[in-house]
Structure formats: C-alpha cells, structure tokens
Write a protein that holds these residues in place. Sequence first.
Motif: not given
Ligand SMILES: Cc1cc2nc3c(=O)[nH]c(=O)nc-3n(C[C@H](O)[C@H](O)[C@H](O)COP(=O)(O)O)c2cc1C
Length: 386
Positions: A28, A80, A82-83, A110, A131, A159, A241, A263, A268, A297-298, A300, A320, A323
């Motif tokens: 996920y 950023a 993330c859920a 999130s 968010q 978003t 976003k 973004s 995803r 985004g990306g 690392r 990521r 996380l």
């Molecule tokens: C597991 C996961 C959950 C995410 N959940 C949300 C979310 O709830 N709301 C949102 O706007 N973006 C969400 N995102 C997107 C991130 O905010 C972000 O735009 C993106 O993952 C950045 O890229 P990176 O993972 O390569 O750093 C999520 C991304 C991941 C990987």
Amino acid sequence: MEYASDPVCISDLERVAKGIMPSGAWAYYDSGANDEQTKHENTLAFNNYRLHPRMLRDVSTISTETTILGQRARTPLGVAPCAMHKLAHPEGELATSRAAAATGGIMILSTYSTTALEKVIQPGGPQYWMQLYVYQQRSVSERLVRRAESAGFKAIVLTIDAPVLGRRLVDARNRFAPPPHLRLENFLQTEVASMPGYEGGEDAHGETFGETFGANGDQSLSWENGIPWLRSITSLPIIAKGVMTAEDTRLAIQHGCAGVIVSNHGGRQLDGTLATIDALPQVVEAAGDKLEVYFDGGVRRGSDVFKALALGARAVFVARPVLWGLAYKGEKGAKLALDILQSELELTMMLSGTRRIEEIDQSYVYQPVARWVRYAAGTNKPVAKL
Ligand SMILES: Cc1cc2nc3c(=O)[nH]c(=O)nc-3n(C[C@H](O)[C@H](O)[C@H](O)COP(=O)(O)O)c2cc1C
Ligand SMILES: O=C(O)C(=O)c1ccccc1
C-alpha cells in the motif's frame, strides 16, 4: 540483510522497512498506479539534472533557514501528507510529528491519519498544515477545517489530484483495506462520523480501499465551485496540492490560493504524467511572485531537495522515506529519514558553494534536453538509469 549500524541512506532504509513491514501494508505504501511509470520516473528524472557547483566560497557557516508563508522554518524539508502512519508503527503520526518538530520543517497531516488531528501538534514544533479532501457531504469537509483551525494548523492543503483514487494493482489484488485495529480517527467525531463507509473510523463498506473513498469524494469539484467555497469558510491560506501545469497554476492564482504543491501524488493517481521535477519549471514560471510553489515526488537524496530548490521550490516534501523510517524505528526512524536528507542537503550546499537557501537558484543546475526513460519491453523496469 544485516546492518552493523543504522541505515546510512534512504535506499538502505527502504530495504530495511520492506523486510519489517507486513507485505500488504508495504505494498500500500509502495505502490504507484497501473504500470508505475510515473512513480519510477519521479525518482529517476532527478538524474537528468546535473549540478553546476561553485568553488572557494567560504562555506564554513551555512544555514538552511527559510521562510514559508511568511513564517520562519529551520529547513525547507517537510513531511508530505500520507494516510495511516500506524500501518508503519503503533505510535503513527505522533512519532512522525515529534520527528518533524525535532527537524524543524513543516508537517502536513493527512485527513486519513490514524491519529486524531487534535493530538498531533507538538509544542515548539514547526508549522503544521492540514490536508483536506472535499466530500459530497461538504459539511464533513467544513467540520474538518473548523477542527484544524482550532487545533492550530496554519494552512489547508486541498488535494486536487484525486477525484477518485488511482488504481494500484497490488492493492487491487490484495483487496487492501486498513486492518480493523486501526481507526481513521478524524472520522470518529459525531459531525463527521456519519459519512457512508467511515462510521466509527473504520473503512468498512468498500470492496477495496479506493471504493469507499470514491463513493464519498465530490467528483463535481471544480476551481469555480471548490476554491471560493473553501475561502468562504476559512481564512487560513489555501494550498492546492497536485498542480502539474502552468495552466492550473494560473487558475490557482486567479482563485486566491496562497501556494501550490507540484505533485503527482507519488505516482499513485494518474500514471504517465511528467515526473514532478520536470513539471516544476513551468509551474514556477507561471507562478511568478503571485504564490509560493512547493514540491514533492521521488525525493530520495539531499541533492534532490537541492535541485528542486534550484528550480524554484520554496519547500520540498517527502512521503515514503518518512514512512520507511517510521517502520524501521518509530520516532527515531522517522527522524533518521529526515536527518539523512537534511545532512545530505547541507553537504550538497557546501560542496556546491551555497551558504543560504536564497542563494540556490537555477544557475546551480543544468537543465536537461528532453530525454525520456525507456522501459524494457513488457516490463516497468527502466532500461538504464539516465
Ligand atoms: C502511503 C501513502 C499515502 C498517501 N496519502 C495521501 C493522503 O492521504 N493525502 C494526500 O494528499 N496525499 C497522499 N499521498 C501522497 C503524498 O502526499 C505525496 O504526494 C507523494 O507520496 C510524494 O512522493 P514520495 O512518496 O515519492 O515522497 C500519499 C502517499 C503515500 C505513499
Ligand atoms: O493512498 C493515497 O495515496 C491517498 O491519498 C489516500 C486517499 C484516501 C484514503 C487514504 C489514502
């Protein structure tokens, strides 16, 4: 793989996290939409931008301090949204928040956090932004905004790239749904708890995770009916976003957004877009001095942060890597992820002769001629790293 010490770079951390996490939760976090072209390209495209360093500049004192929405921050590097951080570690968003507070960058929480928004903000921490998604039941989104205001969040991050959730194939195969012991705690409160599928903070109704989301999201949302409404219910700055084009940047300006985040949702959502670093220059140009441009985004490497700053981003967010850090060691691990990127950013600054964030401009990168990553036939494996 065994490590004698903590992971020393983000890809080490990724491998370690993959070894620790249950495979469904890992998938996920990891997955991009469809063929994951955009997910991979986000990371690979940084290699197309080469550094153009200056020497003999007295780098004995450097600082990453900056201002974002007029407030000081110790670093442009933030978290950023993330859920479900508790999929990685039982302390979830609280652990992440403490790590962000120690590092001093912005944390975006999130809506789908597994910790209620009222519990996340750390005293002495950085700015926190909330968010938001806009639901068919706008009263639910409005209630979330009110709660964010009273809890002390300093901006609303709307978003805009997810009218429905993108199709992530591994999640579809796994029929991934949050495990029953986790609660989407923001949905526990009465005014919010009635939304179909999220009763009691569970994600219960959908066949897959995305279905409950899609059933509640407002697919009729537009610049015209969304942003003015949001501005009418809050005086917090609004940040859009998911902007990937100059056209949408101009619309964000027209509708009074305070900022945009370049973004593609970590690859995803819509597969096949530009890598975010390739989209950044057109957004920065269209933004001029009318709004702040942020980036995710990306990322690392600290040098990736540097490149995004050089191309005009005011803040750079990672998802990521944080996380993975959380999965590795909770708060300490999330802090490790941020510390690795922060110290790599500082190293890049010193080795390229920049002492302050404002000095990092376009002159420190070569812009590539357009070159696209090629994929081995029938796979999503890039033929070569460019
Ligand atoms: C597991 C996961 C959950 C995410 N959940 C949300 C979310 O709830 N709301 C949102 O706007 N973006 C969400 N995102 C997107 C991130 O905010 C972000 O735009 C993106 O993952 C950045 O890229 P990176 O993972 O390569 O750093 C999520 C991304 C991941 C990987
Ligand atoms: O998984 C995601 O990327 C995401 O943004 C999301 C959307 C709805 C619920 C949970 C996560």
